[in-house]
Design a protein around this motif. Sequence first.
Motif, short mmCIF file in Angstrom:
data_model
loop_
_atom_site.label_atom_id
_atom_site.label_comp_id
_atom_site.label_asym_id
_atom_site.label_seq_id
_atom_site.Cartn_x
_atom_site.Cartn_y
_atom_site.Cartn_z
N LEU A 69 -20.32 64.20 -103.44
CA LEU A 69 -18.90 64.57 -103.96
C LEU A 69 -18.87 63.92 -105.33
N GLU A 70 -18.11 64.82 -106.32
CA GLU A 70 -17.89 64.77 -107.60
C GLU A 70 -16.51 64.74 -107.91
N VAL A 71 -15.96 63.83 -108.67
CA VAL A 71 -14.54 63.83 -108.89
C VAL A 71 -14.61 63.68 -110.29
N THR A 72 -14.06 64.74 -110.91
CA THR A 72 -13.89 65.06 -112.54
C THR A 72 -12.75 64.94 -113.08
N SER A 119 -11.94 59.06 -106.49
CA SER A 119 -13.23 59.27 -105.62
C SER A 119 -13.39 58.48 -104.29
N ARG A 121 -17.20 69.54 -105.67
CA ARG A 121 -16.55 69.16 -107.24
C ARG A 121 -15.20 69.20 -106.97
#
Length: 193
Positions: A79-82, A59, A41
């Motif tokens: 994969l987490e893009v936040t 991302s 993350r």
Amino acid sequence: MPSGSAARDQVADLLAPVLADAGLDLESVDLTPAGRRTVLRIVVDADGGVTLDQLADTSRAVAKVLDASDVMGAGSYTLEVTSRGVDRPLTEPRHWRRNIGRLVKIVQLDGSQLLGRVTAADESGVDLDADGVEHRVDYAGVAKARVQVEFSKITPVDADAEDAEDAGDDADGPDLDDPDDAAHPDDDPDEKG
């Protein structure tokens, strides 16, 4: 892949330039085991906030960089893009600056608490308006601080403004809420008078 903070540091070092080129700050890198996979993350932020389009573009860019390197090793990862969101603690001067006008709750190192609206922020501290009283709080004295979620009341519609709006409505057709404009059941629209 190295474990713990060494792995987070390697990922952060790899991604920081890519994110900076996109005008984003890297807030945190979290690696969490999830069965046979690892969840990576990446939390980002920017002045003015981050849009969904920026997150999607970021991302894709991050995935390309990660795929071209061996920093994640041979194992599978998600994969987490936040963005930071409002629930994250305010820990850096930029967090305070980005929340000017917002209501925050501060717990100071001495245990006292302060609830107020951020009016200004600089590199050493924040100015708050707490019920009309200005307070200066140095970051060094803050144990923790978070933005408070506010649900604002809906303001009543000004009757004069509503009347002015209604005056121009006839051009768009009848106002069914206005008894003078509403069609009556015994009116025949095909009848010519």
